[in-house]
Design a protein around this motif. Sequence first.
Motif, PDB file in Angstrom:
ATOM      1  N   LEU A   1       0.831  -1.057  -0.101  1.00 33.91           N
ATOM      2  CA  LEU A   1       0.066  -0.121   0.083  1.00 33.91           C
ATOM      3  C   LEU A   1       0.937   1.234  -0.253  1.00 33.91           C
ATOM      4  CD1 LEU A   1      -2.618  -0.999   2.768  1.00 33.91           C
ATOM      5  CD2 LEU A   1      -2.970  -1.075   0.440  1.00 33.91           C
ATOM      6  N   PRO A   2       0.569   2.191  -1.012  1.00 31.33           N
ATOM      7  CA  PRO A   2       1.325   3.404  -0.740  1.00 31.33           C
ATOM      8  C   PRO A   2       0.889   4.162   0.430  1.00 31.33           C
ATOM      9  CG  PRO A   2      -0.561   3.589  -2.608  1.00 31.33           C
ATOM     10  CD  PRO A   2      -0.347   2.053  -2.066  1.00 31.33           C
ATOM     11  N   GLU A   3       1.756   4.785   1.186  1.00 27.22           N
ATOM     12  CA  GLU A   3       1.755   5.297   2.684  1.00 27.22           C
ATOM     13  C   GLU A   3       0.724   6.407   2.168  1.00 27.22           C
ATOM     14  OE1 GLU A   3       5.325   6.383   4.456  1.00 27.22           O
ATOM     15  OE2 GLU A   3       3.759   7.433   6.176  1.00 27.22           O
ATOM     16  N   THR A   4      -0.273   6.452   3.033  1.00 28.79           N
ATOM     17  CA  THR A   4      -1.561   7.407   2.998  1.00 28.79           C
ATOM     18  C   THR A   4      -1.653   8.047   4.407  1.00 28.79           C
ATOM     19  OG1 THR A   4      -2.534   5.901   1.255  1.00 28.79           O
ATOM     20  CG2 THR A   4      -3.945   7.377   2.243  1.00 28.79           C
ATOM     21  N   ARG A   5      -2.112   9.392   4.283  1.00 21.95           N
ATOM     22  CA  ARG A   5      -2.225  10.178   5.499  1.00 21.95           C
ATOM     23  C   ARG A   5      -3.735  11.120   5.205  1.00 21.95           C
ATOM     24  NH1 ARG A   5       3.045  11.797   7.960  1.00 21.95           N
ATOM     25  NH2 ARG A   5       4.361  10.075   7.502  1.00 21.95           N
ATOM     26  N   LEU A   6      -4.178  11.476   6.243  1.00 18.61           N
ATOM     27  CA  LEU A   6      -4.993  12.647   5.988  1.00 18.61           C
ATOM     28  C   LEU A   6      -4.195  13.837   5.796  1.00 18.61           C
ATOM     29  CD1 LEU A   6      -7.499  12.178   9.217  1.00 18.61           C
ATOM     30  CD2 LEU A   6      -7.898  11.746   6.717  1.00 18.61           C
ATOM     31  N   MET A   7      -4.989  14.810   4.883  1.00 15.09           N
ATOM     32  CA  MET A   7      -4.230  15.819   4.146  1.00 15.09           C
ATOM     33  C   MET A   7      -4.260  17.126   5.264  1.00 15.09           C
ATOM     34  SD  MET A   7      -2.899  17.700   1.898  1.00 15.09           S
ATOM     35  CE  MET A   7      -3.018  19.282   1.114  1.00 15.09           C
ATOM     36  N   THR A   8      -2.957  17.163   5.745  1.00 10.05           N
ATOM     37  CA  THR A   8      -2.763  18.521   6.645  1.00 10.05           C
ATOM     38  C   THR A   8      -1.491  18.812   5.935  1.00 10.05           C
ATOM     39  OG1 THR A   8      -1.516  17.093   8.202  1.00 10.05           O
ATOM     40  CG2 THR A   8      -3.735  17.451   8.713  1.00 10.05           C
TER      41      THR A   8
ATOM     42  N   LEU B   1     -10.438  24.124  -2.541  1.00  6.32           N
ATOM     43  CA  LEU B   1     -11.573  24.853  -2.004  1.00  6.32           C
ATOM     44  C   LEU B   1     -12.135  26.101  -2.931  1.00  6.32           C
ATOM     45  CD1 LEU B   1     -10.410  25.434   1.823  1.00  6.32           C
ATOM     46  CD2 LEU B   1     -12.136  23.793   0.873  1.00  6.32           C
ATOM     47  N   LYS B   2     -11.513  26.019  -4.162  1.00 10.75           N
ATOM     48  CA  LYS B   2     -11.855  26.909  -5.331  1.00 10.75           C
ATOM     49  C   LYS B   2     -12.248  28.237  -4.516  1.00 10.75           C
ATOM     50  CE  LYS B   2     -10.732  24.866  -8.764  1.00 10.75           C
ATOM     51  NZ  LYS B   2     -11.100  23.279  -8.883  1.00 10.75           N
ATOM     52  N   GLY B   3     -13.340  28.976  -4.935  1.00  7.04           N
ATOM     53  CA  GLY B   3     -13.669  30.207  -4.694  1.00  7.04           C
ATOM     54  C   GLY B   3     -14.081  30.405  -3.188  1.00  7.04           C
ATOM     55  N   PHE B   4     -14.469  29.440  -2.554  1.00  9.14           N
ATOM     56  CA  PHE B   4     -14.892  29.354  -1.167  1.00  9.14           C
ATOM     57  C   PHE B   4     -13.840  29.698   0.014  1.00  9.14           C
ATOM     58  CE2 PHE B   4     -17.682  26.531  -3.214  1.00  9.14           C
ATOM     59  CZ  PHE B   4     -18.825  27.325  -3.021  1.00  9.14           C
ATOM     60  N   ALA B   5     -12.338  29.726  -0.220  1.00  8.61           N
ATOM     61  CA  ALA B   5     -11.188  29.606   0.555  1.00  8.61           C
ATOM     62  C   ALA B   5     -11.399  31.126   1.290  1.00  8.61           C
ATOM     63  CB  ALA B   5     -10.030  29.689  -0.078  1.00  8.61           C
ATOM     64  N   GLN B   6     -11.683  31.847   0.743  1.00 12.61           N
ATOM     65  CA  GLN B   6     -11.591  33.443   1.371  1.00 12.61           C
ATOM     66  C   GLN B   6     -12.804  33.452   2.404  1.00 12.61           C
ATOM     67  OE1 GLN B   6     -13.275  36.514  -1.411  1.00 12.61           O
ATOM     68  NE2 GLN B   6     -13.310  34.709  -2.844  1.00 12.61           N
ATOM     69  N   TYR B   7     -13.571  32.361   2.142  1.00 10.28           N
ATOM     70  CA  TYR B   7     -14.741  32.985   3.181  1.00 10.28           C
ATOM     71  C   TYR B   7     -14.542  31.940   4.465  1.00 10.28           C
ATOM     72  CZ  TYR B   7     -17.176  34.820  -0.902  1.00 10.28           C
ATOM     73  OH  TYR B   7     -17.360  35.475  -1.785  1.00 10.28           O
ATOM     74  N   ILE B   8     -13.502  31.064   4.628  1.00  9.04           N
ATOM     75  CA  ILE B   8     -13.447  30.154   5.484  1.00  9.04           C
ATOM     76  C   ILE B   8     -12.398  30.712   6.515  1.00  9.04           C
ATOM     77  CG2 ILE B   8     -12.830  27.795   5.941  1.00  9.04           C
ATOM     78  CD1 ILE B   8     -14.068  27.187   3.262  1.00  9.04           C
ATOM     79  N   ASP B   9     -12.543  30.518   7.717  1.00 13.22           N
ATOM     80  CA  ASP B   9     -11.508  30.848   9.178  1.00 13.22           C
ATOM     81  C   ASP B   9     -10.373  29.936   8.626  1.00 13.22           C
ATOM     82  OD1 ASP B   9     -10.343  30.529  11.295  1.00 13.22           O
ATOM     83  OD2 ASP B   9     -11.855  32.089  11.781  1.00 13.22           O
ATOM     84  N   SER B  10      -9.206  30.625   8.560  1.00 13.08           N
ATOM     85  CA  SER B  10      -8.136  29.862   8.391  1.00 13.08           C
ATOM     86  C   SER B  10      -7.862  28.597   9.220  1.00 13.08           C
ATOM     87  CB  SER B  10      -6.753  30.986   8.421  1.00 13.08           C
ATOM     88  OG  SER B  10      -6.582  31.390   9.443  1.00 13.08           O
ATOM     89  N   GLY B  11      -8.303  28.825  10.357  1.00 14.18           N
ATOM     90  CA  GLY B  11      -8.117  27.573  11.433  1.00 14.18           C
ATOM     91  C   GLY B  11      -8.887  26.371  11.214  1.00 14.18           C
ATOM     92  N   GLU B  12     -10.001  26.627  10.159  1.00  7.38           N
ATOM     93  CA  GLU B  12     -10.836  25.630  10.072  1.00  7.38           C
ATOM     94  C   GLU B  12     -10.290  24.729   8.638  1.00  7.38           C
ATOM     95  OE1 GLU B  12     -15.572  26.484  10.621  1.00  7.38           O
ATOM     96  OE2 GLU B  12     -14.237  27.909   9.295  1.00  7.38           O
ATOM     97  N   VAL B  13      -9.279  25.455   8.076  1.00  7.00           N
ATOM     98  CA  VAL B  13      -9.052  24.854   6.450  1.00  7.00           C
ATOM     99  C   VAL B  13      -8.343  23.536   6.953  1.00  7.00           C
ATOM    100  CG1 VAL B  13      -7.328  25.074   4.755  1.00  7.00           C
ATOM    101  CG2 VAL B  13      -8.764  27.210   5.272  1.00  7.00           C
ATOM    102  N   ASN B  14      -7.474  23.464   7.730  1.00  2.47           N
ATOM    103  CA  ASN B  14      -6.542  21.959   8.013  1.00  2.47           C
ATOM    104  C   ASN B  14      -7.814  21.003   8.439  1.00  2.47           C
ATOM    105  OD1 ASN B  14      -3.852  21.636   7.877  1.00  2.47           O
ATOM    106  ND2 ASN B  14      -3.466  22.979   9.335  1.00  2.47           N
ATOM    107  N   LYS B  15      -8.811  21.413   9.202  1.00  9.67           N
ATOM    108  CA  LYS B  15      -9.893  20.258   9.551  1.00  9.67           C
ATOM    109  C   LYS B  15     -10.461  19.885   8.526  1.00  9.67           C
ATOM    110  CE  LYS B  15     -12.987  19.619  13.397  1.00  9.67           C
ATOM    111  NZ  LYS B  15     -14.265  19.403  12.422  1.00  9.67           N
TER     112      LYS B  15
ATOM    113  N   LEU C   1      -9.893  19.980   5.220  1.00 10.08           N
ATOM    114  CA  LEU C   1      -9.028  19.231   4.401  1.00 10.08           C
ATOM    115  C   LEU C   1      -8.869  17.798   4.750  1.00 10.08           C
ATOM    116  CD1 LEU C   1      -6.173  21.834   3.068  1.00 10.08           C
ATOM    117  CD2 LEU C   1      -8.261  20.917   1.857  1.00 10.08           C
ATOM    118  N   SER C   2      -8.532  17.816   6.278  1.00 10.66           N
ATOM    119  CA  SER C   2      -8.427  16.382   6.708  1.00 10.66           C
ATOM    120  C   SER C   2      -9.518  15.424   6.704  1.00 10.66           C
ATOM    121  CB  SER C   2      -7.630  16.371   8.135  1.00 10.66           C
ATOM    122  OG  SER C   2      -8.525  16.763   9.072  1.00 10.66           O
ATOM    123  N   GLU C   3     -10.505  16.123   6.593  1.00  9.66           N
ATOM    124  CA  GLU C   3     -11.949  15.352   6.698  1.00  9.66           C
ATOM    125  C   GLU C   3     -12.384  14.786   5.189  1.00  9.66           C
ATOM    126  OE1 GLU C   3     -14.876  17.785   8.497  1.00  9.66           O
ATOM    127  OE2 GLU C   3     -14.359  17.093  10.494  1.00  9.66           O
ATOM    128  N   THR C   4     -11.699  15.537   4.254  1.00 10.97           N
ATOM    129  CA  THR C   4     -11.882  15.250   2.926  1.00 10.97           C
ATOM    130  C   THR C   4     -11.153  14.766   1.949  1.00 10.97           C
ATOM    131  OG1 THR C   4     -11.910  17.724   2.153  1.00 10.97           O
ATOM    132  CG2 THR C   4     -13.993  17.039   2.845  1.00 10.97           C
TER     133      THR C   4
END
Length: 252
Positions: free
Chosen positions: A20-27, A90-104, A106-109
């Motif tokens: 298996l190629p090593e896989t992690r959640l995206m942070t 996140l395409k055009g939505f990035a600007q509307y999202i709190d930067s602290g939330e971005v990691n979370k 990404l790691s969920e999706t």
Amino acid sequence: MNKWEAYNALKEDELINSHLPETRLMTEENLMELLTKYGAVILKPAAGSAGRGIITISSEGNERLMVQVKLTKKVVTRDDLFSYLTREILKGFAQYIDSGEVNKILSETYIVQHRIPLMEIDHRPFDIRVMVQRKSETPWKVTGKLAKLANYGFVITNVNLGATILPVETTVQRSSLQNLSLQSLLSELDQVALRAVERLQYNYPGIRVIGFDMCFDTQGKVWIIEANNSPHDNIFLQLEDKTMYETMQSYK
Ligand SMILES: Nc1ncnc2c1ncn2[C@@H]1O[C@H](COP(=O)(O)OP(=O)(O)O)[C@@H](O)[C@H]1O
Ligand SMILES: [Mg+2]
């Protein structure tokens, strides 16, 4: 079958884990670690299919990285990579999202994975669909295999992105693996698939069919890229020989 959950189920088997190629959640941290470790990674939505949302990244030297989405390529610096990807994902939505939330988010999706150097023919990489099926209470069987040769310019081999469907035997013979024994390459593919499906059955008891995306790397090593629990068997109709397709129907 969620890619992150399937990976975690499969890696419980130590032998399968080595395929298996090593896989992690995206942070940001996981991305940078795997990029440093392997030089090339692939990002995928954990619940994605048909190549949607897939982004590949490879080191170009001098802190520069090549980011590719379908046929679009862009070179970014290591420092800019994460914010570039965040915008891309996140395409055009990035600007509307709190930067602290971005990691979370990404790691969920998204997951980040070691990108295997796939075998190629004429600069077109290929991977292999391996169908594994069982009737109730009968042992698992490999009912079909085919090669998916990436469309021109693509590094991913999804059929809806124009991959060419070919018989596995001639494809492996035409590739630079030609000096390795075809029989032993193909039988290892079957053995790994059959062992992996047993492990999946343990976590997903109801399954009757799995379509694995597997590959050989440039050294001839077998890897499992993903497990599909509702694979399309009609791609097998694109092969001249319809025997495998017919075998698959007899399992329904
Ligand atoms: N770890 C990897 N290394 C190299 N190529 C990969 C890797 N993961 C995926 N690919 C390529 O991308 C394609 C799509 O990835 P996959 O995990 O099968 O997702 P999807 O559900 O979108 O088909 C694969 O068929 C393969 O060509
Ligand atoms: Mg796939």
